[in-house]
Scaffold this active site. Sequence first.
Site, PDB file in Angstrom:
ATOM      1  N   ASP A   1      41.249  37.406  23.271  1.00 31.27           N
ATOM      2  CA  ASP A   1      41.563  37.436  21.837  1.00 31.27           C
ATOM      3  C   ASP A   1      43.042  37.684  21.560  1.00 31.27           C
ATOM      4  OD1 ASP A   1      41.805  40.054  22.591  1.00 31.27           O
ATOM      5  OD2 ASP A   1      40.278  40.843  21.232  1.00 31.27           O
TER       6      ASP A   1
ATOM      7  N   ASP B   1      51.267  38.993  39.570  1.00 28.12           N
ATOM      8  CA  ASP B   1      51.805  38.804  38.219  1.00 28.12           C
ATOM      9  C   ASP B   1      52.252  40.131  37.621  1.00 28.12           C
ATOM     10  OD1 ASP B   1      48.924  39.220  38.347  1.00 28.12           O
ATOM     11  OD2 ASP B   1      48.958  39.211  36.165  1.00 28.12           O
TER      12      ASP B   1
ATOM     13  N   GLY C   1      49.033  35.951  27.653  1.00 29.30           N
ATOM     14  CA  GLY C   1      47.843  35.662  26.861  1.00 29.30           C
ATOM     15  C   GLY C   1      47.685  36.588  25.672  1.00 29.30           C
TER      16      GLY C   1
HETATM   17  P1  AMP Z   1      46.809  41.996  32.991  1.00 25.93           P
HETATM   18  O1  AMP Z   1      45.487  42.591  33.296  1.00 25.93           O
HETATM   19  O2  AMP Z   1      47.507  42.674  31.847  1.00 25.93           O
HETATM   20  O3  AMP Z   1      47.702  41.870  34.176  1.00 25.93           O
HETATM   21  O4  AMP Z   1      46.508  40.528  32.446  1.00 25.93           O
HETATM   22  C1  AMP Z   1      46.121  39.474  33.270  1.00 25.93           C
HETATM   23  C2  AMP Z   1      46.090  38.188  32.464  1.00 25.93           C
HETATM   24  O5  AMP Z   1      45.072  38.227  31.472  1.00 25.93           O
HETATM   25  C3  AMP Z   1      47.372  37.864  31.734  1.00 25.93           C
HETATM   26  O6  AMP Z   1      47.562  36.481  31.754  1.00 25.93           O
HETATM   27  C4  AMP Z   1      47.090  38.347  30.352  1.00 25.93           C
HETATM   28  O7  AMP Z   1      47.878  37.699  29.388  1.00 25.93           O
HETATM   29  C5  AMP Z   1      45.632  37.986  30.193  1.00 25.93           C
HETATM   30  N1  AMP Z   1      44.963  38.813  29.192  1.00 25.93           N
HETATM   31  C6  AMP Z   1      44.618  40.104  29.326  1.00 25.93           C
HETATM   32  N2  AMP Z   1      44.028  40.558  28.206  1.00 25.93           N
HETATM   33  C7  AMP Z   1      43.994  39.532  27.338  1.00 25.93           C
HETATM   34  C8  AMP Z   1      43.501  39.364  26.004  1.00 25.93           C
HETATM   35  N3  AMP Z   1      42.927  40.365  25.335  1.00 25.93           N
HETATM   36  N4  AMP Z   1      43.646  38.152  25.428  1.00 25.93           N
HETATM   37  C9  AMP Z   1      44.221  37.139  26.092  1.00 25.93           C
HETATM   38  N5  AMP Z   1      44.697  37.232  27.340  1.00 25.93           N
HETATM   39  C10 AMP Z   1      44.597  38.410  27.960  1.00 25.93           C
HETATM   40 MG    MG Z   2      49.756  41.849  33.732  1.00 29.71          MG
END
Ligand code: AMP
Ligand code: MG
Length: 500
Positions: free
Chosen positions: A128, A255, A95
Amino acid sequence: MHTTSVNLYIPFANRCLALPATCHARVLPTPVSAPRLIAFNAPLAAELGISAADASPADLAGVFSGNTVPEGAASVALAYAGHQFGGFSPQLGDGRAILMGDVVDLHGQARDLQWKGTGRTPFSRSGDGRAALGPVLREYLLSEAMHALGVPTTRALAAVTTGEQVLRDSPLPGGIVTRVAGSHLRIGTFQYFAARRDFTTLQVLVKEAIERHYPALAQADNRALALLEAVADRQSALVAKWLGLGFIHGVMNTDNMTLSGETIDYGPCAFMEAFAPDTVFSAIDNQGRYAYAEQPRILQWNLARLAEALLPLMAEDPEQAIAPAMAILETVPARVSHYWLAGFRAKLGLTTAEEGDAELVNGLLQAMHAVEADFTLTFRQLAAVADGQTPELAGLHPGLAPWIAEWQARLAREQEPGLEPNARTPQRRAAAMLATNPLFIPRNHRVEEAIRAAEDEDDFAPFLRLLEVVTNPWDYVTHRLPYAASALPAERVTRTFCGT
Ligand code: AMP
Ligand code: MG
């Protein structure tokens, strides 16, 4: 698309584009207004076969902000799902990250290059697609420290500021980190296709994981089952390494666990100082699901989710696959214990194995917990004791004295295999302990200090100084010694954030 030939050449192989179209979505980075280079990892670039000798900081800032898409880049966002804090999200995906592409490194290994923070993708949901500077610097510091500490991990190739702000609880400066990974195949990648009953793609991904990470399994009778076992083993070794360094990942969602066995996703992770098995840093982990000592249990839980995703490939009748898959999952605690014990034996200067060694290690950890001993420094102090210093002079808490007596009795029974009895002199043992137990880890208050200076004062000197320290974790250099000390009570940082 704004590809251009700046003075930077990345020899993309882009095997990612040979994967089924279901695996990714084509998307370009969204340009930023004023990118500026913070750090570029030249040795890593060289290892990846990247020619950057003629690249100016502006060239590098252009490419690693996504403003300049390098020639031949794939530029795709990957699909994945995942269990987050126990609940299944059938669609997560990149994302806020975009896979620039993959290369074959100088060792013949495929490696992914990924921008993180380059804007919205089809997987962004309400986000974002951006990253704040703080989490970018944290990921850079922590992942490069882990690599230097000998832990399998994704790496950091570059970091830039964007010149733009991102809106979190308050406006923050934006950043982009370029991450390098053996692959971005996560447990959640397999869950994504299993949930859609897309067994064709699932089969391709098993092949991809085996080719990239476990080539010896190519001819296995039951490749999905063999893959499960291999991943279980590598991830067990990984979690044991985390435990041996006092590392708490903080967000072990499915994930965020790779098939390669590399540490990925440096969100709320941190190293503990005073030893306490229930330590949690992540501000959102209210239940302590991902506490230090919970990590082996969560690993097994995550592997069970991988097993579920792979079951349909293991046997025509998936029911038939349950017993063999369960048998593998049941080996996980013993695998972690095995690696854990081997790691702690080395930390304590032991070269032989005795029945009671696990109890000996646990006895130390209990004593450390009781006196709130600093996890990292205690093992350095024990090395001084092994070299003949008194525990008090070495800086150890008097509460550890009974345990030290036990350890010294155990050391007296040590004989290096194949050598004369007692050939491991105290000096050699101490040297081995000092070479095993790091002096410098990225202590949370230091990481915070570096982030504060960067965010509040646009001063990257503390970040660069800390990076130098933590990427040389065994180098005893006097001017760096302040970085070895644990935080004073007023400096302590006990909460960390995902940065999403
Ligand atoms: P994470 O916390 O990095 O494991 O992210 C979990 C999910 O949320 C993943 O699919 C990321 O791509 C999405 N995600 C986290 N932050 C953002 C952001 N600022 N914009 C879009 N997607 C996000
Ligand atoms: Mg992640």
